[in-house]
Design a protein around this motif. Structure first.
Motif, PDB file in Angstrom:
ATOM      1  N   SER A   1      -4.498  11.530  11.724  1.00  0.00           N
ATOM      2  CA  SER A   1      -3.691  10.743  12.655  1.00  0.00           C
ATOM      3  C   SER A   1      -2.955   9.635  11.913  1.00  0.00           C
ATOM      4  O   SER A   1      -3.475   9.064  10.952  1.00  0.00           O
ATOM      5  N   PRO A   2      -1.738   9.314  12.354  1.00  0.00           N
ATOM      6  CA  PRO A   2      -1.009   8.219  11.702  1.00  0.00           C
ATOM      7  C   PRO A   2      -1.679   6.880  11.949  1.00  0.00           C
ATOM      8  O   PRO A   2      -2.317   6.674  12.981  1.00  0.00           O
ATOM      9  N   VAL A   3      -1.517   5.953  11.004  1.00  0.00           N
ATOM     10  CA  VAL A   3      -2.046   4.601  11.188  1.00  0.00           C
ATOM     11  C   VAL A   3      -1.002   3.688  11.814  1.00  0.00           C
ATOM     12  O   VAL A   3      -1.307   2.547  12.181  1.00  0.00           O
ATOM     13  N   GLY A   4       0.213   4.172  11.930  1.00  0.00           N
ATOM     14  CA  GLY A   4       1.271   3.387  12.559  1.00  0.00           C
ATOM     15  C   GLY A   4       2.523   4.218  12.714  1.00  0.00           C
ATOM     16  O   GLY A   4       2.650   5.313  12.151  1.00  0.00           O
ATOM     17  N   GLY A   5       3.454   3.690  13.477  1.00  0.00           N
ATOM     18  CA  GLY A   5       4.714   4.392  13.668  1.00  0.00           C
ATOM     19  C   GLY A   5       5.539   3.718  14.747  1.00  0.00           C
ATOM     20  O   GLY A   5       5.049   2.852  15.487  1.00  0.00           O
ATOM     21  N   PHE A   6       6.803   4.111  14.836  1.00  0.00           N
ATOM     22  CA  PHE A   6       7.687   3.501  15.824  1.00  0.00           C
ATOM     23  C   PHE A   6       8.876   4.413  16.077  1.00  0.00           C
ATOM     24  O   PHE A   6       9.217   5.283  15.265  1.00  0.00           O
ATOM     25  N   SER A   7       9.488   4.212  17.236  1.00  0.00           N
ATOM     26  CA  SER A   7      10.677   4.982  17.610  1.00  0.00           C
ATOM     27  C   SER A   7      11.875   4.548  16.771  1.00  0.00           C
ATOM     28  O   SER A   7      12.018   3.370  16.425  1.00  0.00           O
TER      29      SER A   7
ATOM     30  N   LYS B   1       0.831  -1.191   0.000  1.00  0.00           N
ATOM     31  CA  LYS B   1       0.000   0.000   0.000  1.00  0.00           C
ATOM     32  C   LYS B   1       0.876   1.256   0.000  1.00  0.00           C
ATOM     33  O   LYS B   1       1.946   1.274   0.626  1.00  0.00           O
ATOM     34  N   VAL B   2       0.393   2.281  -0.690  1.00  0.00           N
ATOM     35  CA  VAL B   2       1.092   3.572  -0.662  1.00  0.00           C
ATOM     36  C   VAL B   2       0.776   4.260   0.662  1.00  0.00           C
ATOM     37  O   VAL B   2      -0.393   4.390   1.045  1.00  0.00           O
ATOM     38  N   ARG B   3       1.791   4.689   1.342  1.00  0.00           N
ATOM     39  CA  ARG B   3       1.626   5.400   2.604  1.00  0.00           C
ATOM     40  C   ARG B   3       2.475   6.682   2.588  1.00  0.00           C
ATOM     41  O   ARG B   3       3.530   6.725   1.946  1.00  0.00           O
ATOM     42  N   LEU B   4       1.989   7.681   3.302  1.00  0.00           N
ATOM     43  CA  LEU B   4       2.765   8.903   3.502  1.00  0.00           C
ATOM     44  C   LEU B   4       3.622   8.711   4.746  1.00  0.00           C
ATOM     45  O   LEU B   4       3.098   8.570   5.851  1.00  0.00           O
ATOM     46  N   PHE B   5       4.939   8.678   4.567  1.00  0.00           N
ATOM     47  CA  PHE B   5       5.870   8.509   5.684  1.00  0.00           C
ATOM     48  C   PHE B   5       6.406   9.869   6.127  1.00  0.00           C
ATOM     49  O   PHE B   5       6.746  10.715   5.289  1.00  0.00           O
ATOM     50  N   VAL B   6       6.489  10.042   7.455  1.00  0.00           N
ATOM     51  CA  VAL B   6       7.023  11.279   8.033  1.00  0.00           C
ATOM     52  C   VAL B   6       8.066  10.906   9.074  1.00  0.00           C
ATOM     53  O   VAL B   6       7.759  10.213  10.055  1.00  0.00           O
ATOM     54  N   LEU B   7       9.299  11.354   8.845  1.00  0.00           N
ATOM     55  CA  LEU B   7      10.408  11.087   9.762  1.00  0.00           C
ATOM     56  C   LEU B   7      10.673  12.343  10.593  1.00  0.00           C
ATOM     57  O   LEU B   7      10.862  13.427  10.052  1.00  0.00           O
ATOM     58  N   ARG B   8      10.672  12.173  11.926  1.00  0.00           N
ATOM     59  CA  ARG B   8      10.890  13.295  12.838  1.00  0.00           C
ATOM     60  C   ARG B   8      12.108  13.041  13.719  1.00  0.00           C
ATOM     61  O   ARG B   8      12.506  11.894  13.930  1.00  0.00           O
ATOM     62  N   SER B   9      12.656  14.124  14.241  1.00  0.00           N
ATOM     63  CA  SER B   9      13.777  14.023  15.176  1.00  0.00           C
ATOM     64  C   SER B   9      13.420  14.717  16.483  1.00  0.00           C
ATOM     65  O   SER B   9      12.564  15.604  16.528  1.00  0.00           O
ATOM     66  N   GLU B  10      14.081  14.323  17.556  1.00  0.00           N
ATOM     67  CA  GLU B  10      13.962  14.940  18.882  1.00  0.00           C
ATOM     68  C   GLU B  10      12.524  15.072  19.360  1.00  0.00           C
ATOM     69  O   GLU B  10      12.045  16.197  19.531  1.00  0.00           O
ATOM     70  N   PRO B  11      11.798  14.005  19.628  1.00  0.00           N
ATOM     71  CA  PRO B  11      12.234  12.610  19.575  1.00  0.00           C
ATOM     72  C   PRO B  11      12.150  12.034  18.162  1.00  0.00           C
ATOM     73  O   PRO B  11      11.331  12.487  17.356  1.00  0.00           O
ATOM     74  N   ALA B  12      13.020  11.048  17.901  1.00  0.00           N
ATOM     75  CA  ALA B  12      13.116  10.449  16.572  1.00  0.00           C
ATOM     76  C   ALA B  12      12.066   9.357  16.416  1.00  0.00           C
ATOM     77  O   ALA B  12      12.114   8.330  17.095  1.00  0.00           O
ATOM     78  N   PHE B  13      11.093   9.608  15.535  1.00  0.00           N
ATOM     79  CA  PHE B  13      10.032   8.635  15.233  1.00  0.00           C
ATOM     80  C   PHE B  13       9.789   8.622  13.738  1.00  0.00           C
ATOM     81  O   PHE B  13      10.002   9.629  13.048  1.00  0.00           O
ATOM     82  N   LEU B  14       9.341   7.472  13.246  1.00  0.00           N
ATOM     83  CA  LEU B  14       8.877   7.346  11.867  1.00  0.00           C
ATOM     84  C   LEU B  14       7.407   6.945  11.916  1.00  0.00           C
ATOM     85  O   LEU B  14       7.056   5.888  12.443  1.00  0.00           O
TER      86      LEU B  14
END
Length: 361
Positions: free
Chosen positions: A297-303, A273-286
């Motif tokens: 709201s995101p449908v999933g993510g992890f540290s 499936k095509v998903r929009l991914f967003v990578l963040r820092s401080e704190p680092a999450f995808l």
């Protein structure tokens, strides 16, 4: 225009398109040609060789930004010569503006080729801009308050806090351009700065406060997707700003380092499936989002802490990967040993994502 020119690919990539009959949103692969915009469906992670549709660009009118979808601020609209409207969404404001500029350029070249004249001003910028010395800031704010056509008040996260009834700097700039109060984003920043200077708007959070401390008047109001603002406290017609802190807010509070459309393999059904991914820092999450939904709201993510990321060989199908894949694969293994298989649209995208993720692990 000869056959070789017509077959030239000017730009390609994922966009999310609204359906004509059923108004749902679907991710499609778009290919911009000199005289048309083609779009394809992805099947099992591989682009379908049969195109799903095409948009002829001759005399097409582009509206960018198009702000009539509350939860989709990154939409632009194409209206064809036969008045058919197409609504397309990009993964970021920068990508949205790139697509709109590339399509506008193609439309102008078609027009020039037809009549032999010099390029005209794009249709989206023909309306008369108000002169700044004649603008009533009170009228601008009243228009921003309008419940139907005013700027949308939403919730945003910064430094672990969720702020309600506020808006982004880039959203105000988008709105001023969309309402044709100004012609350019530079003019919009100048007008928004005046609203801030006169106390109609106020900064919310560190990003916008830092902008005021470090910049001159014209640059105070940032055309930025992270700087938060609200109406001044003296205006209470549309709600006051409230700050709430939660675990999810902390996850989403980091600075956005990279965002874009990628293909993700499901954990249970193993479909792509095509998903929009967003990578963040401080704190680092995808985090990843379903672009077909209006839910923000995101449908999933992890540290990112303790994650391993690696490129996968495109020769053959790696272990754990199912379906008809196109390549440009990489894998992320989380600290809890969950494996994520992801495909990027191009080899360059794959390497850029891997590099960005490694910097956060």
């Amino acid at each position: 225009m000869d056959a070789d020119q017509k077959n030239t690919v000017l730009k390609e990539g994922f966009l999310v398109k609204r359906g004509h009959l059923v108004h749902n949103w679907k991710a499609r692969w778009f290919v911009l040609m000199p005289d048309k915009l083609l779009y394809y469906k992805y099947e099992g992670g591989k682009r379908d060789s049969c195109q799903r549709g095409k948009i002829m660009l001759k005399n097409c009118v582009i509206t960018c930004p198009f702000l009539e979808y509350d939860n989709r601020p990154l939409v632009f609209k194409l209206q064809t010569q036969s008045s058919v409207e197409h609504f397309l969404e990009s993964c970021s404001r920068e990508k949205r503006d790139e697509w709109a500029a590339a399509i506008t350029d193609a439309v102008e070249k078609l027009r020039t080729a037809d009549d032999g004249g010099p390029p005209s001003q794009p249709e989206t910028t023909k309306s008369k801009s108000l002169q700044f010395n004649n603008i009533s800031l009170n009228q601008v704010v009243d228009s921003m308050y309008d419940i139907h056509s005013g700027i949308k008040l939403t919730n945003h996260v910064e430094q672990g806090s969720t702020y309600s009834n506020c808006f982004l700097g880039s959203a105000v700039v988008d709105w001023l351009v969309f309402m044709q109060l100004v012609l350019t984003r530079v003019e919009a920043v100048t007008l928004a700065s005046a609203l801030l200077e006169e106390g109609f708007l106020r900064p919310i959070g560190l990003r916008s406060l830092d902008a005021i401390r470090s910049a001159g008047l014209i640059e105070q109001f940032m055309d930025d997707s992270t700087a938060l603002y609200s109406f001044s406290e003296s205006f209470t017609k549309r709600g006051s700003v409230k700050a709430e802190t939660s675990l999810s807010a902390v996850e989403l509070s980091g600075k956005v380092m990279r965002r874009g459309y990628l293909l993700k393999q499901g954990h249970k059904r193993k479909n792509w499936k095509v998903r929009l991914f967003v990578l963040r820092s401080e704190p680092a999450f995808l985090h990843y989002y379903d672009p077909s939904r209006d839910d923000v709201s995101p449908v999933g993510g992890f540290s990112m802490r303790g994650c391993l990321v690696s490129a996968l060989d495109d020769n053959g199908v790696p272990s754990g990967v199912k379906g008809n894949i196109q390549g440009n694969l990489f894998k992320i293994i989380t600290q809890s040993d969950t494996h994520y298989f992801i495909q990027a649209p191009t080899h360059r995208d794959k390497m850029d994502w891997i590099d960005a993720i490694r910097k956060q692990t």
